[in-house]
Structure formats: structure tokens, C-alpha cells
Design an enzyme around this catalytic site. Structure first.
Site, PDB file in Angstrom:
ATOM      1  N   VAL A 160       0.842  -1.198   0.000  1.00  0.00           N
ATOM      2  CA  VAL A 160       0.000   0.000   0.000  1.00  0.00           C
ATOM      3  C   VAL A 160       0.877   1.248   0.000  1.00  0.00           C
ATOM      4  CG1 VAL A 160      -1.860   1.217   1.203  1.00  0.00           C
ATOM      5  CG2 VAL A 160      -1.753  -1.288   1.289  1.00  0.00           C
ATOM      6  N   THR A 161       1.940   1.225   0.767  1.00  0.00           N
ATOM      7  CA  THR A 161       3.010   2.224   0.959  1.00  0.00           C
ATOM      8  C   THR A 161       2.584   3.501   1.685  1.00  0.00           C
ATOM      9  OG1 THR A 161       2.966   3.506  -1.128  1.00  0.00           O
ATOM     10  CG2 THR A 161       4.193   1.408  -1.138  1.00  0.00           C
ATOM     11  N   ASP A 162       1.304   3.810   1.771  1.00  0.00           N
ATOM     12  CA  ASP A 162       0.879   5.035   2.448  1.00  0.00           C
ATOM     13  C   ASP A 162      -0.298   4.753   3.372  1.00  0.00           C
ATOM     14  OD1 ASP A 162       0.919   7.774   3.066  1.00  0.00           O
ATOM     15  OD2 ASP A 162      -0.540   8.265   1.513  1.00  0.00           O
ATOM     16  N   LEU A 163      -0.233   3.612   4.075  1.00  0.00           N
ATOM     17  CA  LEU A 163      -1.362   3.250   4.930  1.00  0.00           C
ATOM     18  C   LEU A 163      -1.161   3.806   6.331  1.00  0.00           C
ATOM     19  CD1 LEU A 163      -4.050   1.915   5.100  1.00  0.00           C
ATOM     20  CD2 LEU A 163      -2.937  -0.217   5.753  1.00  0.00           C
ATOM     21  N   LYS A 170      -1.089   3.712  -2.614  1.00  0.00           N
ATOM     22  CA  LYS A 170      -0.062   4.073  -3.602  1.00  0.00           C
ATOM     23  C   LYS A 170       0.768   2.808  -3.860  1.00  0.00           C
ATOM     24  CE  LYS A 170      -0.075   8.901  -2.180  1.00  0.00           C
ATOM     25  NZ  LYS A 170      -1.297   8.733  -1.366  1.00  0.00           N
TER      26      LYS A 170
END
Length: 294
Positions: free
Chosen positions: A201-204, A223
Site C-alpha cells: 500500500v506504501t501510504d497506509l 499508492k
């Protein structure tokens, strides 16, 4: 334009941006939203406030009476594969995407609406947020499908490491040179190591997790990249400022355990990311030496 409502965060972000193209895009939003409403037969409401920095997002209802969300975004590098990621997750822990339309600098998504839509951050205390975020990540990490379009995590890390080096050159006293060098080397090196690669997810973080009816919590605004799952718990920890400052290693161990990750690897990633963010987030500078590898 005066009668067309804009999210506060989008207005402020565009005002600070030097891009004339983005300013023109915002000026064209009434036309863009109108065309999308016609394309998908939507009744569109006022945008959510304060909103995000790169998108105009509002509740909508289609001709079948479905309650939806229209997300009209300025196409940007980090969020390029949001729709593809949501398609892979297919509603399991994430909102569903029903339609996608890309037109030049505009990426428009028609999304499932979360009801009541309360953020996890506003609904739960941070320790409970940890459990929700970690539980969602464990469900979302999966092998990327064959022929997938997702970029490797190393590409984003190299990009951010280059930006860090430029920022540090402008403010060389921001961080001890040895710690800066060790951190940026790790930030470049960790994503290159031979570990199982998963869709990330990279932006959780808790503000990107909404209460819903179909499932208790659903993520929004991913993202996606492909890489080391140990990276994916970092943004949540960075958003837990007080606990991160008070006990960075303890928070890293907690998130590693909840997410089923290696403790040492999560701590290394957190050290590297704290270094990478330290020029622009000065509150992280005292945290860096406490996370430095021993």
C-alpha cells in the site's frame, strides 16, 4: 469558478506549487467534473473537506441509486497505480473501484462509498489503530499477478534518497553525517535485498482507513508498489508522533509483531525512513540516533 467548491488542502497545495499546468488544471475542474458526471450519469455533491492535496473528491449517486465517491485527481507519480491496486484487492480490505477514466493530467475514479466513513484515527485510540492497520496489511499483502504494472519499491526509495541528498546539501547540519550516510545507504539497500515481494500500500495510516458496512474498515488512497512488506508499516508509525518519539524501538517491535514481520527488519526500515524524512521533519532528528543499528 467562484461558485465551484474546492477542498481546502487542494487549494493550499496548488498555491504553494510552482507548476502553471496544475493551476490551469484546477481552474478547469468545474468543466472536468461536469463531463465526468455526464459520462457516468452522476449527481455529485460538494467535495469532502479539508480533502487531499492532489484530488477533488466528493460523494456521488448514479442512476441506479448507488452511493459512490467521485475522485478526480491530478495524475502524479506516487499514486499512478491506485486503480490497478484496488482492482487486485477486489474489495478485500479496500474500497472497490467501479470505473476509471484517464485523460491527460486527470485520473478519475468512481469508488465505493464508505458509510459512515469515520476515519480510524478519529474513532480509535492509537494502540487500537495499530491493530486495525496491521490486520488490514496482512490481508492486503499478496503476490502481484503476472504481467502486473506495479513499480518496484526500490524505484521510490531511490527517488526519495536522491531528494534527501539534495535537501541535506542545503541543510548539512540537520543530521550527524555518519547517521545520515548509514540511513540513506539502508534506504537504498533494504529494497534490493532478497525477500518475498508483495503488493504494498506504501501510504497506509489511520486517516486512510474508513469505517464501512460491507467490512468494518476499508482502506482508501493506496499508492501501490511491489516490495518488502516490512516497509508498509512505516507510515502509520510516522503518524504516531508522540509514541514514536517516546519509544521508537518499542513501537517498531509492536507493529512488527502485529503484522507478523521480523522485528529487526522493521527497526532497520524505520531508522532509514526516519533519516530520509529528518530534514523536512525536524522532530524526527532526536529519534534517529535511538534507532541507529547497534
Amino acid at each position: 469558478m467562484a461558485s465551484f467548491p474546492l477542498p481546502t488542502n487542494l487549494v493550499e497545495s496548488v498555491a504553494e506549487d510552482d507548476s502553471p499546468e496544475r493551476k490551469v488544471w484546477v481552474e478547469r475542474l468545474p468543466e472536468i467534473v461536469g463531463r465526468l458526471a455526464e459520462r457516468w450519469s452522476l449527481d455529485v455533491g460538494a467535495p469532502f473537506q479539508p480533502g487531499g492535496q492532489v484530488s477533488w473528491v466528493a460523494p456521488a449517486r448514479d442512476g441506479a441509486g448507488r452511493d459512490l465517491v467521485l475522485k478526480v485527481g491530478w495524475t502524479h507519480e506516487e499514486g499512478r497505480d491506485e486503480a490497478e491496486g484496488l482492482r487486485v484487492w477486489a474489495g478485500h480490505g479496500a474500497v472497490q473501484v467501479f470505473e476509471v477514466h484517464v485523460d491527460g493530467p486527470t485520473t478519475a475514479l468512481l469508488l465505493e462509498r464508505c458509510e459512515p466513513g469515520t476515519t480510524c484515527k478519529s474513532a480509535l485510540a492509537e494502540p487500537e489503530q495499530d491493530e486495525v492497520v496491521a490486520g488490514l496489511l496482512r490481508r492486503l499483502w499478496r503476490e502481484p499477478p503476472a504481467g502486473h504494472p506495479f513499480r518496484p519499491l526500490v524505484r521510490m526509495c531511490d527517488w526519495w534518497a536522491d531528494e534527501f541528498s539534495d535537501d541535506l546539501a542545503d541543510e548539512p547540519d540537520a543530521l550527524d553525517p555518519g547517521l545520515a550516510r548509514a540511513g540513506v545507504e539502508l534506504f537504498r539497500g533494504l529494497p534490493r535485498e532478497d525477500v518475498p515481494q508483495r503488493l504494498l500500500v506504501t501510504d497506509l495510516h489511520a486517516e486512510n482507513v474508513l469505517a464501512a458496512q460491507r467490512e468494518p474498515w476499508l482502506i482508501i488512497d493506496p499508492k501501490p508498489y511491489v516490495g518488502d512488506p516490512a516497509y508498509d508499516v512505516l507510515q502509520h508509525m510516522l503518524n504516531c508522533r508522540d509514541r514514536l518519539v517516546a519509544d521508537p524501538r518499542g513501537l517498531a517491535r509492536r507493529m512488527a509483531d502485529l503484522a507478523g514481520l521480523d522485528r529487526e527488519r522493521v527497526q532497520l526500515w524505520l531508522f532509514a525512513r526516519a533519516v530520509q524524512e529528518s530534514v523536512n521533519l525536524p522532530w524526527l532528528r532526536p529519534v534517529v540516533p535511538r534507532l541507529a543499528p547497534r
